[in-house]
Design an enzyme around this catalytic site. Structure first.
Site, PDB file in Angstrom:
ATOM      1  N   CYS A   1      -0.478   4.086   2.130  1.00  0.00           N
ATOM      2  CA  CYS A   1      -0.273   3.911   3.576  1.00  0.00           C
ATOM      3  C   CYS A   1       1.186   4.184   3.949  1.00  0.00           C
ATOM      4  O   CYS A   1       1.468   4.800   4.968  1.00  0.00           O
ATOM      5  CB  CYS A   1      -0.595   2.486   4.011  1.00  0.00           C
ATOM      6  N   ASP A   2       2.115   3.689   3.151  1.00  0.00           N
ATOM      7  CA  ASP A   2       3.513   3.633   3.584  1.00  0.00           C
ATOM      8  C   ASP A   2       4.469   4.494   2.767  1.00  0.00           C
ATOM      9  O   ASP A   2       5.631   4.649   3.154  1.00  0.00           O
ATOM     10  CB  ASP A   2       4.002   2.171   3.521  1.00  0.00           C
TER      11      ASP A   2
ATOM     12  N   CYS B   1       0.830  -1.210   0.000  1.00  0.00           N
ATOM     13  CA  CYS B   1       0.000   0.000   0.000  1.00  0.00           C
ATOM     14  C   CYS B   1       0.861   1.254   0.000  1.00  0.00           C
ATOM     15  O   CYS B   1       1.332   1.702   1.044  1.00  0.00           O
ATOM     16  CB  CYS B   1      -0.930  -0.025   1.208  1.00  0.00           C
TER      17      CYS B   1
END
Ligand code: NDP
Length: 312
Positions: free
Chosen positions: A139-140, A136
């Site tokens: 997300c990261d 992701c």
């Protein structure tokens, strides 16, 4: 442990689940929804959604899912946290266990459990999941600002991840296992045209390098078998998804991958009163709008079945 009987249980909280909830709540079926591992589903991991009708300027995925949820709750859907861990759909009423929290019996069930990211299956990939391996970018990606990263995959997701990361990172190298993209032309063209994205075709991952954190990737050209090493601190896997249907194995008919079978033109599974909507039953389209469409169908199918059975 909570024990409760409901008329309609909805498992999963992506566009399919929430749309089913909106329709079912407005039909006064008092739906109870368990939101699952990732409340809001896959769209909470995406950035801009440009292809959902009604948002001419686009909308952020997480924001869209908050709106879906608010709309479902506005009509009385009881949205709860919790993951369905066991299902006994052949019983009457049907019974679903939610971790160690609850045991719900239900007259009808809508399954909208979606799909989850697939991994390559390498030991080094598993070991470094908390040290630079991710599925992701949204997300990261933040953690890899100004750094060199690798993206595996050649579908629309991989392109989207690569373009997102290209804005944050110094360089993005995409590993494409064939000599062409699977992604739509528009996405592939945009990706290739991005200055700091390099695409390596016919290239596979041998190993992710590093002990505690990602330090590089050992790659192989599958035409020449020549191996080489790329330096990178982030390794993003975007190779598709697997439907979240394991708990229904042996009860509901599904294909080899786990996509649930539904009667064509409906959301009916092989068990009466159990309906499937969204990505868990759709290997072809997998779009938010198609998931929402089948969510609507599932609620209508459930409503009609409950009425036929005289369950009010
Ligand atoms: P896809 O199944 O479309 O693509 C998966 C990609 O991963 C393929 O290129 C495949 O390679 C590659 N792959 C699979 N296994 C491996 C492996 N072991 N090693 C290396 N590469 C591998 O999945 P997506 O998640 O990209 O997309 C799913 C659906 O969602 C699609 O319908 C897509 O159009 C849609 N989508 C739309 C978006 C948008 O419109 N904004 C954004 C994201 C997704 P190969 O091609 O060789 O099979």
């Amino acid at each position: 442990m909570l024990k409760e009987h409901v008329k309609l249980l909805i498992i999963g909280s992506g566009p399919a689940g929430y749309t089913a909830a909106i329709y079912a709540a407005r039909a006064e079926l008092k739906p109870v929804m368990y939101a699952g591992l990732q409340p809001g589903g896959q769209l909470t991991e995406t950035t801009e959604v440009e292809n959902y009708p009604g948002y001419p300027e686009g909308i952020q995925g997480p924001e869209m899912m908050m709106e879906f949820k608010a709309q479902a709750e506005r009509f009385g859907t009881d949205v709860r946290d919790g993951l369905a861990t066991e299902a006994y759909l052949n019983e009457t009423p049907k019974r679903v266990v939610i971790e160690d929290k609850a045991e719900i019996t239900a007259d009808s069930v809508i399954i909208s459990t979606g799909a989850s990211a697939k991994w390559l299956g390498l030991e080094s990939e598993e070991r470094l999941k908390s040290g630079g391996v991710s599925a992701c970018a949204v997300c990261d990606g933040f953690f890899y600002r100004g750094q060199d990263v690798v993206v595996v995959g050649a579908g629309d997701s991989a392109c989207e991840e690569a373009m997102y990361l290209a804005k944050l990172c110094k360089s993005v190298t995409m590993l494409v296992r064939r000599d062409e993209f699977r992604a739509s032309k528009i996405m592939a063209n945009r990706t290739v045209a991005t200055d700091n994205i390099t695409v390596l075709y016919n290239t596979e991952t041998v190993e992710v390098l590093g002990e505690q954190v990602v330090e590089g990737v050992r790659i192989k050209n599958n035409q020449t078998n020549e191996e080489s090493t790329l330096e990178a601190t982030g390794f993003f896997v975007a190779i598709g998804h697997k439907p979240n249907t394991d708990i229904f194995k042996g009860q509901l008919n599904m294909d080899d991958v786990g996509y649930l079978d539904v009667e064509p033109g409906s959301t009916k599974t092989n068990i009466e009163g159990v309906y499937a909507a969204g990505d868990c039953a759709d290997k072809d389209y997998r779009q938010a709008v198609t998931a929402a469409g089948t969510g609507c169908m599932a609620a209508l199918d459930a409503e009609r079945w409950l009425a036929d059975k005289g369950i009010h």
